[in-house]
Design a protein around this motif. Structure first.
Motif, PDB file in Angstrom:
ATOM      1  N   GLN A  62       0.836  -1.208   0.000  1.00  0.00           N
ATOM      2  CA  GLN A  62       0.000   0.000   0.000  1.00  0.00           C
ATOM      3  C   GLN A  62       0.871   1.258   0.000  1.00  0.00           C
ATOM      4  O   GLN A  62       0.565   2.224  -0.695  1.00  0.00           O
ATOM      5  CB  GLN A  62      -0.957   0.001   1.191  1.00  0.00           C
ATOM      6  N   ASP A  63       1.956   1.233   0.764  1.00  0.00           N
ATOM      7  CA  ASP A  63       2.888   2.367   0.764  1.00  0.00           C
ATOM      8  C   ASP A  63       3.490   2.575  -0.614  1.00  0.00           C
ATOM      9  O   ASP A  63       3.626   3.701  -1.092  1.00  0.00           O
ATOM     10  CB  ASP A  63       4.017   2.145   1.778  1.00  0.00           C
ATOM     11  N   TYR A  64       3.878   1.475  -1.247  1.00  0.00           N
ATOM     12  CA  TYR A  64       4.485   1.554  -2.578  1.00  0.00           C
ATOM     13  C   TYR A  64       3.511   2.187  -3.575  1.00  0.00           C
ATOM     14  O   TYR A  64       3.891   3.049  -4.371  1.00  0.00           O
ATOM     15  CB  TYR A  64       4.925   0.170  -3.055  1.00  0.00           C
ATOM     16  N   LEU A  65       2.258   1.789  -3.513  1.00  0.00           N
ATOM     17  CA  LEU A  65       1.251   2.351  -4.414  1.00  0.00           C
ATOM     18  C   LEU A  65       1.047   3.848  -4.187  1.00  0.00           C
ATOM     19  O   LEU A  65       0.698   4.579  -5.112  1.00  0.00           O
ATOM     20  CB  LEU A  65      -0.089   1.623  -4.254  1.00  0.00           C
ATOM     21  N   ALA A  66       1.268   4.297  -2.980  1.00  0.00           N
ATOM     22  CA  ALA A  66       1.052   5.700  -2.639  1.00  0.00           C
ATOM     23  C   ALA A  66       2.219   6.607  -3.020  1.00  0.00           C
ATOM     24  O   ALA A  66       2.131   7.818  -2.863  1.00  0.00           O
ATOM     25  CB  ALA A  66       0.766   5.823  -1.140  1.00  0.00           C
ATOM     26  N   THR A  67       3.302   6.014  -3.510  1.00  0.00           N
ATOM     27  CA  THR A  67       4.473   6.814  -3.883  1.00  0.00           C
ATOM     28  C   THR A  67       4.680   6.791  -5.390  1.00  0.00           C
ATOM     29  O   THR A  67       4.058   6.013  -6.110  1.00  0.00           O
ATOM     30  CB  THR A  67       5.757   6.260  -3.232  1.00  0.00           C
ATOM     31  N   ASN A  68       5.581   7.622  -5.825  1.00  0.00           N
ATOM     32  CA  ASN A  68       6.005   7.608  -7.228  1.00  0.00           C
ATOM     33  C   ASN A  68       7.343   6.899  -7.382  1.00  0.00           C
ATOM     34  O   ASN A  68       7.947   6.944  -8.455  1.00  0.00           O
ATOM     35  CB  ASN A  68       6.107   9.043  -7.765  1.00  0.00           C
ATOM     36  N   ASP A  69       7.810   6.271  -6.310  1.00  0.00           N
ATOM     37  CA  ASP A  69       9.075   5.530  -6.372  1.00  0.00           C
ATOM     38  C   ASP A  69       8.954   4.409  -7.395  1.00  0.00           C
ATOM     39  O   ASP A  69       7.902   3.788  -7.527  1.00  0.00           O
ATOM     40  CB  ASP A  69       9.426   4.926  -5.019  1.00  0.00           C
ATOM     41  N   VAL A  70      10.045   4.160  -8.091  1.00  0.00           N
ATOM     42  CA  VAL A  70      10.059   3.077  -9.077  1.00  0.00           C
ATOM     43  C   VAL A  70      11.073   2.028  -8.619  1.00  0.00           C
ATOM     44  O   VAL A  70      12.220   2.350  -8.320  1.00  0.00           O
ATOM     45  CB  VAL A  70      10.425   3.600 -10.483  1.00  0.00           C
ATOM     46  N   ASN A  71      10.612   0.802  -8.556  1.00  0.00           N
ATOM     47  CA  ASN A  71      11.464  -0.329  -8.230  1.00  0.00           C
ATOM     48  C   ASN A  71      11.195  -1.366  -9.313  1.00  0.00           C
ATOM     49  O   ASN A  71      10.068  -1.863  -9.428  1.00  0.00           O
ATOM     50  CB  ASN A  71      11.127  -0.869  -6.841  1.00  0.00           C
ATOM     51  N   ASP A  72      12.208  -1.685 -10.094  1.00  0.00           N
ATOM     52  CA  ASP A  72      12.019  -2.578 -11.237  1.00  0.00           C
ATOM     53  C   ASP A  72      11.387  -3.913 -10.862  1.00  0.00           C
ATOM     54  O   ASP A  72      10.625  -4.489 -11.639  1.00  0.00           O
ATOM     55  CB  ASP A  72      13.347  -2.825 -11.954  1.00  0.00           C
ATOM     56  N   LYS A  73      11.670  -4.407  -9.665  1.00  0.00           N
ATOM     57  CA  LYS A  73      11.119  -5.700  -9.241  1.00  0.00           C
ATOM     58  C   LYS A  73       9.652  -5.608  -8.818  1.00  0.00           C
ATOM     59  O   LYS A  73       8.975  -6.614  -8.720  1.00  0.00           O
ATOM     60  CB  LYS A  73      11.942  -6.263  -8.076  1.00  0.00           C
TER      61      LYS A  73
END
Length: 164
Positions: A28-39
């Motif tokens: 949920q945190d990841y979805l709320a950010t614009n951070d990109v993680n290839d995996k």
């Protein structure tokens, strides 16, 4: 945002569910950010309903969150690992486990998140900050210090022995 908490505790019917819950919050945190993680990027656009049963997503976020889980939540699982599901008391045993696994000095001023859920009807999430007064905290921690000893010195008794 999981970075808000120094520790995160969960209702713990079994410890694998706790790890999955932590991973879900990290998702949920990841979805709320614009951070990109290839995996992880392939999971950004998975619809909500599918995300609940997507095993690849679950595995990816279990791996992604492992280091943070080990730091923020694993120390809370001492009592649940040894005792099992205590229903309502489980969350509070996790909080007690944090204080058993950390010195009073290490807990001063820490923010602890606590998430409890029941049969699906309701859940609660709250947080609190540990006092910054060592003189108030030390007696509380001392009261818990005997638990590890008792957990480590239990005697296994066969069920048939108990029936007599």
């Amino acid at each position: 945002d999981m970075s808000y908490f120094d520790f995160m505790t969960f209702h713990s019917p079994y410890c694998k569910l706790v790890q999955k819950s932590f991973a879900r919050l990290c998702y949920q945190d990841y979805l709320a950010t614009n951070d990109v993680n290839d995996k992880l990027e392939e999971f950004r656009h998975v619809n909500v309903e599918e995300s609940y049963t997507n095993r690849e997503l679950e595995r990816a976020f279990l791996a992604h969150s492992k280091e943070e889980f080990d730091k923020k939540t694993l120390p809370s699982l001492l009592i649940p690992k040894n005792v099992g599901n205590m229903y309502t008391a489980t969350l509070y045993s996790c909080i007690a486990s944090l204080f058993i696994n950390n010195s009073p000095e290490a807990m001063l001023g820490k923010r602890i998140g606590a998430f409890s859920y029941g049969s699906g009807l309701a859940s609660s999430m709250f947080s609190f900050t540990v006092t910054s007064n060592i003189d108030k905290l030390r007696p509380f921690c001392n009261d818990l210090s005997h638990l590890s000893y008792h957990l480590n010195n239990r005697i296994k008794v066969a069920q048939r022995t108990l029936r007599r």
